[in-house]
Design an enzyme around this catalytic site. Structure first.
Site, PDB file in Angstrom:
ATOM      1  N   ASP A  89      38.461  43.061  41.413  1.00 48.25           N
ATOM      2  CA  ASP A  89      38.135  43.732  40.161  1.00 48.25           C
ATOM      3  C   ASP A  89      37.546  45.087  40.529  1.00 48.25           C
ATOM      4  OD1 ASP A  89      37.406  44.357  37.631  1.00 48.25           O
ATOM      5  OD2 ASP A  89      36.329  42.484  37.242  1.00 48.25           O
ATOM      6  N   GLY A  92      34.129  47.977  36.555  1.00 49.61           N
ATOM      7  CA  GLY A  92      33.631  48.647  35.360  1.00 49.61           C
ATOM      8  C   GLY A  92      33.021  47.668  34.370  1.00 49.61           C
ATOM      9  N   ASP A 142      38.833  51.474  35.097  1.00 53.42           N
ATOM     10  CA  ASP A 142      38.948  51.674  33.648  1.00 53.42           C
ATOM     11  C   ASP A 142      37.587  52.017  33.060  1.00 53.42           C
ATOM     12  OD1 ASP A 142      37.997  49.065  34.178  1.00 53.42           O
ATOM     13  OD2 ASP A 142      38.544  48.394  32.179  1.00 53.42           O
ATOM     14  N   GLN A 184      42.904  48.974  27.397  1.00 54.64           N
ATOM     15  CA  GLN A 184      41.690  48.955  26.582  1.00 54.64           C
ATOM     16  C   GLN A 184      42.104  49.082  25.107  1.00 54.64           C
ATOM     17  OE1 GLN A 184      38.661  48.219  27.287  1.00 54.64           O
ATOM     18  NE2 GLN A 184      38.702  48.192  29.526  1.00 54.64           N
ATOM     19  N   GLY A 211      38.233  44.614  28.550  1.00 53.14           N
ATOM     20  CA  GLY A 211      37.334  44.956  27.445  1.00 53.14           C
ATOM     21  C   GLY A 211      37.171  43.859  26.408  1.00 53.14           C
ATOM     22  N   ASP A 261      41.046  34.763  34.936  1.00 51.48           N
ATOM     23  CA  ASP A 261      39.911  34.552  35.820  1.00 51.48           C
ATOM     24  C   ASP A 261      38.707  34.365  34.921  1.00 51.48           C
ATOM     25  OD1 ASP A 261      37.855  37.000  35.933  1.00 51.48           O
ATOM     26  OD2 ASP A 261      39.858  37.798  35.566  1.00 51.48           O
ATOM     27  N   HIS A 330      34.787  19.433  40.305  1.00 52.80           N
ATOM     28  CA  HIS A 330      35.501  18.734  39.241  1.00 52.80           C
ATOM     29  C   HIS A 330      36.022  19.705  38.172  1.00 52.80           C
ATOM     30  CE1 HIS A 330      36.798  15.948  36.220  1.00 52.80           C
ATOM     31  NE2 HIS A 330      36.075  16.657  35.355  1.00 52.80           N
TER      32      HIS A 330
HETATM   33 ZN   LIG Z   1      37.244  15.153  39.021  1.00 52.41          ZN
END
Ligand SMILES: [Zn+2]
Length: 357
Positions: A89, A92, A142, A184, A211, A261, A330
């Site tokens: 990343d 920003g 950005d 953006q 954003g 992510d 988990h």
């Molecule tokens: Zn599990």
């Protein structure tokens, strides 16, 4: 570089493969967040056992601390001993969230390094840092406006982000680092689609939708993601930055997002929340005392294979670190498994949007 293998006929969902310098990332994919070069409490072996093929590191943190150590190790993969895909990343977004003291201008972001030296992070400097780290997928710098910014501020952020995107493309040096541009446009669907179309005209390997997830209502996030996707080329991979709670994934996969992510699954685990059977549970609750079943029946993760929910409840109440580790394993395994099953269903033509992980 990115190949779409299957597309769902009734939604925007698709399965694909992103080829990188450190192997293939099958999409839709989820990247656990390793902001400072570690997915909190977990080892690379554990990440592999969870089924993770990629993670995302914040290059900005390494600018503040650790840049030389990474360079000395030969790159971020070597430094953290992770041989699979690493996204970086540009940072920003983190600046805004952490209330960091900085000044934004058309040139970039000015702030002080920890030793007090003034520093200007500009688009080429951000990309140089990410390439130097050996990133497989970098993002162009950005300008991410805060939630509730005026239209004037949003327009300025779009303009800057576009200019910086062009500067990043010119500054590219490494053939091993793919470069994604960022969309953006604040909370206005028209501006979002408009900015997406502008960035889509540039020669990026993929696109990030930025954003969002700043605290706006979920309906707004969804509408903004859809507007952004409308303006982006269908053949390119799209990464929804910083969003990936179990409630969200089904919706965004159906809309056509390829990569996610989020710190959500691991952060929740550290706070005692785990995902099972389509719901969130609190391991601290008395009802888990002495329970001899695993966290989730049928889950093939290490935590569920080896331990009972009653034992993990006990560990958590005793503030033992192992509780956080097992819950993190988990939760991340639950997300990875859900996506693995989603990819299979897309390839087999049996995809139907599940409610949540
Ligand atoms: Zn599990």
């Amino acid at each position: 570089m990115f190949r779409i293998q299957a597309e769902d006929e009734r939604s925007g969902a698709r399965a694909g493969v992103l080829r990188t310098a450190h192997g293939d990332l099958e999409t839709p994919a989820f990247l656990p967040v390793a902001t400072k070069g570690v997915v909190k409490t977990l080892t690379p072996d554990e990440l592999r056992s969870i089924g993770a093929h990629g993670i995302i590191v914040n290059s900005f943190h390494f600018l503040l601390r650790g840049r030389d150590a990474v360079a000395k190790a030969g790159g971020i993969h070597e430094f953290m001993n992770w041989d699979r895909v690493i996204f970086t990343d540009c940072g920003g977004f983190q600046l805004i969230r952490k209330d960091f003291s900085f000044h934004l201008s058309d040139e970039g972001m000015s702030f002080k390094l920890p030793d007090g030296t003034p520093y200007l992070l500009d688009p080429s400097g951000s990309l140089r840092l990410q390439e130097e780290m050996g990133s497989d997928v970098a993002f162009s710098l950005d300008d991410c406006p805060q939630l509730g910014s005026s239209e004037k501020r949003t327009l300025l952020s779009m303009e800057r982000t576009t200019t910086w995107a062009k500067e990043s493309l010119v500054a590219r040096e490494s053939e091993n680092t793919l470069l994604f541009g960022i969309v953006q446009g604040g909370g206005d669907a028209e501006l979002r689609e408009d900015h997406a179309r502008t960035v889509a005209e540039l020669e990026f390997d993929g696109f990030g939708i930025g954003g969002l997830g700043l605290g706006e209502p979920k309906e707004t996030t969804m509408a903004m993601v859809e507007a952004s996707l409308k303006g982006l080329p269908s053949a390119s991979p799209k990464h929804l930055l910083g969003i990936g709670s179990p409630d969200d994934l089904g919706h965004y996969v159906s809309a056509g997002v390829d990569i996610f992510d989020s710190a959500f699954p691991a952060r929740n685990a550290r706070h005692g929340t785990f995902f099972a059977d389509g719901e969130s549970h609190d391991i601290r609750k008395r009802r888990f005392e002495g329970v001899t079943d695993p966290l989730e029946k049928g889950c093939r993760c290490y935590a569920c294979g080896e331990f009972t929910a009653g034992y993990i409840h006990h560990l958590y109440r005793e503030k033992e670190m192992l509780a956080m580790r097992l819950l993190s394993i988990h939760n991340l395994a639950a997300v990875e498994t859900w996506l693995a099953e989603t990819r299979v269903s897309l390839r087999e033509g049996t995809f139907s949007r599940p409610v949540r992980v």
